[in-house]
Design a protein around this motif. Structure first.
Motif, PDB file in Angstrom:
ATOM      1  N   GLU B 219       6.680 -10.427 -39.187  1.00 20.93           N
ATOM      2  CA  GLU B 219       5.459  -9.454 -39.665  1.00 20.93           C
ATOM      3  C   GLU B 219       5.192  -9.175 -38.296  1.00 20.93           C
ATOM      4  OE1 GLU B 219       2.072  -9.989 -42.551  1.00 20.93           O
ATOM      5  OE2 GLU B 219       2.584 -12.147 -41.982  1.00 20.93           O
ATOM      6  N   GLU B 220       5.134  -9.955 -37.274  1.00 19.50           N
ATOM      7  CA  GLU B 220       4.678  -9.541 -35.711  1.00 19.50           C
ATOM      8  C   GLU B 220       6.002  -8.723 -35.250  1.00 19.50           C
ATOM      9  OE1 GLU B 220       1.938  -9.034 -33.669  1.00 19.50           O
ATOM     10  OE2 GLU B 220       1.948 -11.249 -33.214  1.00 19.50           O
ATOM     11  N   LEU B 221       7.352  -9.100 -35.720  1.00 17.69           N
ATOM     12  CA  LEU B 221       8.405  -8.252 -34.944  1.00 17.69           C
ATOM     13  C   LEU B 221       8.320  -7.010 -35.745  1.00 17.69           C
ATOM     14  CD1 LEU B 221      11.276 -11.362 -34.879  1.00 17.69           C
ATOM     15  CD2 LEU B 221       9.693 -10.286 -33.110  1.00 17.69           C
ATOM     16  N   THR B 222       8.123  -6.920 -37.013  1.00 12.20           N
ATOM     17  CA  THR B 222       8.211  -5.790 -37.741  1.00 12.20           C
ATOM     18  C   THR B 222       7.314  -4.820 -37.160  1.00 12.20           C
ATOM     19  OG1 THR B 222       8.855  -6.869 -39.811  1.00 12.20           O
ATOM     20  CG2 THR B 222       7.770  -4.591 -39.938  1.00 12.20           C
ATOM     21  N   VAL B 223       6.118  -5.154 -36.978  1.00 11.37           N
ATOM     22  CA  VAL B 223       4.928  -4.421 -36.400  1.00 11.37           C
ATOM     23  C   VAL B 223       5.396  -3.936 -34.979  1.00 11.37           C
ATOM     24  CG1 VAL B 223       2.613  -4.249 -35.579  1.00 11.37           C
ATOM     25  CG2 VAL B 223       3.124  -5.470 -37.567  1.00 11.37           C
ATOM     26  N   MET B 224       6.228  -4.738 -34.376  1.00 12.85           N
ATOM     27  CA  MET B 224       6.445  -4.362 -32.732  1.00 12.85           C
ATOM     28  C   MET B 224       7.618  -3.120 -32.972  1.00 12.85           C
ATOM     29  SD  MET B 224       6.382  -8.284 -31.156  1.00 12.85           S
ATOM     30  CE  MET B 224       6.786  -7.698 -29.331  1.00 12.85           C
ATOM     31  N   GLU B 225       8.379  -3.656 -33.965  1.00 17.04           N
ATOM     32  CA  GLU B 225       9.579  -2.623 -34.053  1.00 17.04           C
ATOM     33  C   GLU B 225       9.214  -1.156 -34.542  1.00 17.04           C
ATOM     34  OE1 GLU B 225      13.816  -5.248 -34.563  1.00 17.04           O
ATOM     35  OE2 GLU B 225      12.666  -5.136 -36.419  1.00 17.04           O
ATOM     36  N   ARG B 226       8.167  -1.533 -35.423  1.00 16.15           N
ATOM     37  CA  ARG B 226       7.666   0.039 -36.197  1.00 16.15           C
ATOM     38  C   ARG B 226       6.919   1.001 -35.078  1.00 16.15           C
ATOM     39  NH1 ARG B 226       5.519  -2.273 -41.742  1.00 16.15           N
ATOM     40  NH2 ARG B 226       7.687  -2.022 -42.799  1.00 16.15           N
ATOM     41  N   ALA B 227       6.393  -0.065 -34.000  1.00 17.53           N
ATOM     42  CA  ALA B 227       5.641   0.729 -33.030  1.00 17.53           C
ATOM     43  C   ALA B 227       6.612   1.470 -31.703  1.00 17.53           C
ATOM     44  CB  ALA B 227       4.866  -0.227 -32.150  1.00 17.53           C
ATOM     45  N   GLY B 228       7.971   0.796 -31.976  1.00 22.29           N
ATOM     46  CA  GLY B 228       8.876   1.447 -31.153  1.00 22.29           C
ATOM     47  C   GLY B 228       9.420   0.588 -29.972  1.00 22.29           C
ATOM     48  N   LEU B 229       9.182  -0.772 -30.071  1.00 18.37           N
ATOM     49  CA  LEU B 229       9.584  -1.717 -29.163  1.00 18.37           C
ATOM     50  C   LEU B 229      11.016  -2.394 -29.820  1.00 18.37           C
ATOM     51  CD1 LEU B 229       6.352  -3.828 -28.683  1.00 18.37           C
ATOM     52  CD2 LEU B 229       7.628  -2.322 -26.661  1.00 18.37           C
ATOM     53  N   ASP B 230      11.915  -2.747 -28.804  1.00 18.55           N
ATOM     54  CA  ASP B 230      13.182  -3.572 -28.772  1.00 18.55           C
ATOM     55  C   ASP B 230      12.927  -4.960 -28.636  1.00 18.55           C
ATOM     56  OD1 ASP B 230      13.958  -0.766 -29.379  1.00 18.55           O
ATOM     57  OD2 ASP B 230      15.544  -0.934 -28.242  1.00 18.55           O
ATOM     58  N   VAL B 231      12.992  -5.681 -29.932  1.00 21.68           N
ATOM     59  CA  VAL B 231      12.860  -7.416 -29.541  1.00 21.68           C
ATOM     60  C   VAL B 231      14.107  -7.748 -29.119  1.00 21.68           C
ATOM     61  CG1 VAL B 231      12.311  -9.521 -30.623  1.00 21.68           C
ATOM     62  CG2 VAL B 231      11.071  -7.232 -31.493  1.00 21.68           C
ATOM     63  N   ILE B 232      14.236  -8.474 -27.935  1.00 23.06           N
ATOM     64  CA  ILE B 232      15.408  -8.807 -27.471  1.00 23.06           C
ATOM     65  C   ILE B 232      15.769 -10.369 -27.054  1.00 23.06           C
ATOM     66  CG2 ILE B 232      15.795  -6.456 -26.029  1.00 23.06           C
ATOM     67  CD1 ILE B 232      15.053  -8.230 -23.344  1.00 23.06           C
ATOM     68  N   HIS B 233      14.673 -11.010 -27.567  1.00 20.69           N
ATOM     69  CA  HIS B 233      14.519 -12.509 -27.328  1.00 20.69           C
ATOM     70  C   HIS B 233      13.548 -13.241 -28.111  1.00 20.69           C
ATOM     71  CE1 HIS B 233      15.011 -16.540 -25.304  1.00 20.69           C
ATOM     72  NE2 HIS B 233      16.283 -16.400 -25.482  1.00 20.69           N
ATOM     73  N   VAL B 234      13.690 -14.212 -28.881  1.00 23.74           N
ATOM     74  CA  VAL B 234      12.758 -15.061 -29.499  1.00 23.74           C
ATOM     75  C   VAL B 234      12.919 -16.526 -29.476  1.00 23.74           C
ATOM     76  CG1 VAL B 234      11.628 -15.368 -31.787  1.00 23.74           C
ATOM     77  CG2 VAL B 234      12.237 -13.174 -31.058  1.00 23.74           C
ATOM     78  N   GLU B 235      12.285 -17.423 -29.110  1.00 18.03           N
ATOM     79  CA  GLU B 235      12.460 -18.830 -28.899  1.00 18.03           C
ATOM     80  C   GLU B 235      11.305 -19.508 -29.435  1.00 18.03           C
ATOM     81  OE1 GLU B 235      12.874 -20.842 -25.192  1.00 18.03           O
ATOM     82  OE2 GLU B 235      11.952 -19.145 -24.037  1.00 18.03           O
ATOM     83  N   ASP B 236      11.676 -20.715 -30.070  1.00 23.39           N
ATOM     84  CA  ASP B 236      10.916 -21.568 -30.949  1.00 23.39           C
ATOM     85  C   ASP B 236      10.170 -22.654 -29.806  1.00 23.39           C
ATOM     86  OD1 ASP B 236       9.307 -22.960 -32.576  1.00 23.39           O
ATOM     87  OD2 ASP B 236      11.182 -24.591 -32.896  1.00 23.39           O
ATOM     88  N   LEU B 237       8.805 -22.781 -29.632  1.00 23.34           N
ATOM     89  CA  LEU B 237       8.285 -23.581 -28.733  1.00 23.34           C
ATOM     90  C   LEU B 237       7.418 -24.758 -29.428  1.00 23.34           C
ATOM     91  CD1 LEU B 237       7.518 -21.692 -25.402  1.00 23.34           C
ATOM     92  CD2 LEU B 237       9.573 -23.061 -25.837  1.00 23.34           C
ATOM     93  N   THR B 238       7.567 -24.717 -30.944  1.00 23.80           N
ATOM     94  CA  THR B 238       6.688 -25.454 -31.534  1.00 23.80           C
ATOM     95  C   THR B 238       6.626 -26.893 -31.221  1.00 23.80           C
ATOM     96  OG1 THR B 238       7.073 -24.001 -33.308  1.00 23.80           O
ATOM     97  CG2 THR B 238       5.921 -26.129 -34.146  1.00 23.80           C
ATOM     98  N   GLY B 239       7.669 -27.718 -30.942  1.00 24.09           N
ATOM     99  CA  GLY B 239       7.792 -28.928 -30.510  1.00 24.09           C
ATOM    100  C   GLY B 239       7.074 -29.071 -29.430  1.00 24.09           C
ATOM    101  N   HIS B 240       7.167 -28.061 -28.381  1.00 21.75           N
ATOM    102  CA  HIS B 240       6.523 -28.215 -26.832  1.00 21.75           C
ATOM    103  C   HIS B 240       4.997 -28.315 -27.225  1.00 21.75           C
ATOM    104  CE1 HIS B 240      10.394 -27.882 -24.675  1.00 21.75           C
ATOM    105  NE2 HIS B 240      10.833 -27.208 -25.982  1.00 21.75           N
TER     106      HIS B 240
END
Lengths: 97, 308
Positions: B219-240
């Protein structure tokens, strides 16, 4: 070190804190009652609150009652016995050589 | 966007946008307005109130937070003279690290006057005050000129902001072409796991932290993309985050009496909410991600980033 660290006193404190959390009379919190839905039905927040209150009260570290690592801590009595053993450990560690 | 998942979210939807901003201004600030001396007993020395990045599970908190600062610096790639905005800058952990390790001009906003005071005092002490500005301001009240920023950071802060569509549109407006936006925050798995209507959820989202809204990552990525941003990297830090919270909880335990002397009852709030959060991340009923996006063509080729 608290003076009220006999198992009996700990039992009473644990029952009292659970009763407060559940807003029920202390007589309804029996020592052999289980914490989960088959007994007292403490929800996750109540368990965490109890955890923290007991750590603070006795100045000890306890496992989180809602986590898998505390599988054996499933009744009021089990909590009280765990607290008594932790107090004994910390007293031993702190004793002069 | 999906239907509201929590009571906090439903209540926010019942407010007008203006009411919600006021709600966040008061309710979110309350947690962070506690004596900074308390947080300095619990967090690392730069007072990062977000996950670190651990090389191994036994590593200490300071090293893990230093690695995270360095990683954010690399990702934001602030060139000399560039202008960076840190939304929800806290006590200035990332803001001042970036001031010290880049030649950019850094501007932080926070809802807490106490956080602003600490960040500014440290900026002076560390000799970077000329390139550091900190204001007490809600993000939706920013009145910067369009295309006046090169980088924007939200570290552990966007979770407190309800109106995500408006915020992402606003950031696209404020960023110059080639500008970077980084988010490090908490998300729900898209598939419902765990009880989001529990008293524990309500405790952490409202009683302890004022207002929290967890979206699914998609959902966050969709909202970002709809606003006109290009998502270039996502990483999971849950364990950290599990490891970070373990260290914070131990620090609360270790300093319980001093914390209670400064704010009676607050050590309980900290330990309780952090315990719930730790278990949520450990069970992956909540997830922690770091998201990097750009406005237009990226300056960095993330395909060339080395792993590890």
């Amino acid at each position: 070190m608290h003076s009220d660290t006999t198992l009996e006193a700990i039992n009473l404190t644990v029952c009292r804190l659970i009763a407060e959390s559940l807003q029920r009379p202390i007589e309804e919190v029996r020592l052999d009652a289980s914490l989960d839905d088959s007994g007292l039905a403490l929800d996750s927040l109540s368990l965490v609150t109890l955890n923290v209150a007991l750590e603070e009260r006795y100045d000890i570290t306890l496992p989180d009652f809602i986590s898998e690592e505390a599988r054996t801590v499933r009744s009021v009595r089990a909590i009280a016995e765990l607290i008594a053993s932790r107090i004994a450990e910390s007293t031993k560690e702190g004793a002069p050589v | 966007m999906n239907a509201p998942r929590t009571r906090a979210e439903r209540e926010a939807f019942a407010r007008s946008a203006v009411q919600q901003v006021e709600h966040e201004r008061v309710q979110v600030a309350a947690h962070y307005e506690h004596d900074p001396a308390i947080f300095s007993m619990v967090l690392d020395r730069r007072l990062a109130y977000a996950t670190g990045v651990f090389q191994d599970p036994a590593e200490d908190l300071e090293s893990a937070q230093e690695r995270k600062f360095a990683r954010i610096k690399e990702k934001l790639a602030i060139a000399p003279g560039e202008r960076m905005l840190d939304v929800g800058c806290g006590w200035g952990s990332n803001l001042l690290y970036l001031a010290q390790h880049t030649e950019g001009c850094v501007h932080g906003i926070t809802l807490s006057e106490k956080q602003r005071e600490v960040a500014l005092a440290r900026a002076h002490e560390w000799g970077v005050a000329s390139r550091v500005r900190v204001d007490v301001q809600h993000v939706e009240d920013l009145d910067f000129a369009p295309e006046s920023l090169d980088a924007v950071l939200f570290s552990g802060s966007i979770v407190h902001m309800h109106n995500r569509e408006a915020i992402h549109r606003q950031m696209v407006r404020l960023l110059r072409p080639g500008g970077r936006m980084l988010i490090s925050d908490c998300y729900y798995p898209e598939q419902a796991r765990g009880n989001r209507e529990s008293t524990a959820t309500q405790y952490i989202f409202v009683e302890a932290l004022g207002y929290c809204r967890l979206l699914a990552l998609s959902e966050e990525l969709t909202v970002m993309e709809r606003a006109g941003l290009d998502v270039i990297h996502v990483e999971d830090l849950t364990g950290h985050y599990v490891l970070t919270l373990e260290r914070w909880i131990d620090n609360v335990r270790r300093n319980r009496q001093q914390i209670e002397a400064l704010a009676p009852g607050f050590s309980r709030v900290l330990q309780s909410y952090m315990t719930i959060a730790r278990l949520s991340f450990a069970r992956r009923t909540a997830l922690e991600y770091m998201i990097l996006a750009t406005k237009g063509r990226p300056k960095t080729d993330v395909g060339l980033w080395r792993i590890p």
